[in-house]
Design a protein around this motif. Structure first.
Motif, PDB file in Angstrom:
ATOM      1  N   SER A 155       0.868  -1.181   0.000  1.00 24.12           N
ATOM      2  CA  SER A 155       0.000   0.000   0.000  1.00 24.12           C
ATOM      3  C   SER A 155       0.901   1.226   0.000  1.00 24.12           C
ATOM      4  O   SER A 155       2.107   1.107  -0.166  1.00 24.12           O
ATOM      5  N   SER A 156       0.345   2.392   0.217  1.00 27.78           N
ATOM      6  CA  SER A 156       1.153   3.615   0.204  1.00 27.78           C
ATOM      7  C   SER A 156       2.182   3.586   1.343  1.00 27.78           C
ATOM      8  O   SER A 156       2.031   2.841   2.317  1.00 27.78           O
ATOM      9  N   GLU A 188       2.665   5.787   3.546  1.00 32.17           N
ATOM     10  CA  GLU A 188       1.988   6.213   4.774  1.00 32.17           C
ATOM     11  C   GLU A 188       1.208   5.059   5.404  1.00 32.17           C
ATOM     12  O   GLU A 188       1.293   4.829   6.619  1.00 32.17           O
ATOM     13  N   GLU A 189       0.472   4.321   4.593  1.00 28.21           N
ATOM     14  CA  GLU A 189      -0.315   3.192   5.116  1.00 28.21           C
ATOM     15  C   GLU A 189       0.592   2.080   5.635  1.00 28.21           C
ATOM     16  O   GLU A 189       0.300   1.475   6.676  1.00 28.21           O
ATOM     17  N   ARG A 190       1.690   1.835   4.960  1.00 31.95           N
ATOM     18  CA  ARG A 190       2.634   0.815   5.416  1.00 31.95           C
ATOM     19  C   ARG A 190       3.270   1.231   6.744  1.00 31.95           C
ATOM     20  O   ARG A 190       3.423   0.423   7.660  1.00 31.95           O
ATOM     21  N   ASN A 217       2.004   3.282   8.976  1.00 38.01           N
ATOM     22  CA  ASN A 217       0.972   3.186  10.022  1.00 38.01           C
ATOM     23  C   ASN A 217       0.704   1.739  10.416  1.00 38.01           C
ATOM     24  O   ASN A 217       0.467   1.447  11.596  1.00 38.01           O
ATOM     25  N   PHE A 218       0.748   0.821   9.455  1.00 38.00           N
ATOM     26  CA  PHE A 218       0.590  -0.602   9.754  1.00 38.00           C
ATOM     27  C   PHE A 218       1.665  -1.035  10.765  1.00 38.00           C
ATOM     28  O   PHE A 218       1.362  -1.701  11.769  1.00 38.00           O
ATOM     29  N   ASP A 263       1.076   0.554  14.177  1.00 37.86           N
ATOM     30  CA  ASP A 263      -0.078  -0.081  14.842  1.00 37.86           C
ATOM     31  C   ASP A 263       0.301  -1.430  15.450  1.00 37.86           C
ATOM     32  O   ASP A 263      -0.230  -1.826  16.481  1.00 37.86           O
TER      33      ASP A 263
END
Length: 177
Positions: free
Chosen positions: A164-165, A167-169, A171-172, A175
């Motif tokens: 994914s992007s 940013e999404e990576r 955040n993953f 998290d």
């Protein structure tokens, strides 16, 4: 409380450096990949591609550099430190290339354990090569499989980061920790 040492690994061109930079932008402590630094130092000494010309020497320098990073991470203040590639990456690459290496490599990986491993899967859409990354995408796929198996051999359960992007990576990863 000691720092948690968290490795971000994956084959060539999977987005590790982009995620490390994004983590830094978010205020996280990160230690960068050192293989390009080792290559550039060798070039200053007149060796164009140390990895290709003297693979064991290159790997010894990488192992020592990554061991230094491991020790540096223990000294940094904070709950966790992200590290771009870990000690087992050296062994994985040597196994991939069929390079024999002394038991010191295995012992170093066993004696210096990380707390968490995130692995980025091969991703053809973002893969590019450059002066220091000369592997084809097909070679990157094979290297990735060696990384998965090597980390498992040392008792880790790598967490695969979805495609994914950046940013999404990022955040993953945040998290999950």
């Amino acid at each position: 409380m000691k720092n948690r040492k968290i490795v971000i690994t994956g084959g060539p061109g999977t987005g590790k450096s982009s995620i490390i930079h994004n983590l830094e932008d978010k205020g996280e402590k990160c230690l960068h990949e050192i293989s390009r630094q080792v290559t550039l130092e060798a070039q200053k000494e007149g060796i164009d591609q140390l990895f290709l010309e003297q693979p064991l020497l290159f790997s010894e320098k990488l192992l020592q550099g990554r061991l230094n990073q491991f020790k540096e991470a223990e000294q940094l203040k904070g709950n966790h430190i992200f590290i771009d590639r870990g000690l087992p990456d050296v062994v994985a690459y040597m196994d991939y290339f069929g390079t024999n290496y002394p038991e010191l490599f295995e012992d170093t990986c066993k004696q210096n354990q990380y707390d968490l491993i995130f692995i980025l899967p091969p991703w053809k859409e973002i893969y590019t090569s450059d002066n220091e990354r000369y592997e084809s995408y097909e070679e990157a796929l094979k290297i990735s499989s060696y990384l998965y198996s090597t980390y498992r051999r040392y008792g880790y359960t790598p967490i695969e980061v979805p495609k994914s992007s950046v940013e999404e990576r990022t955040n993953f990863i945040l998290d999950k920790i």
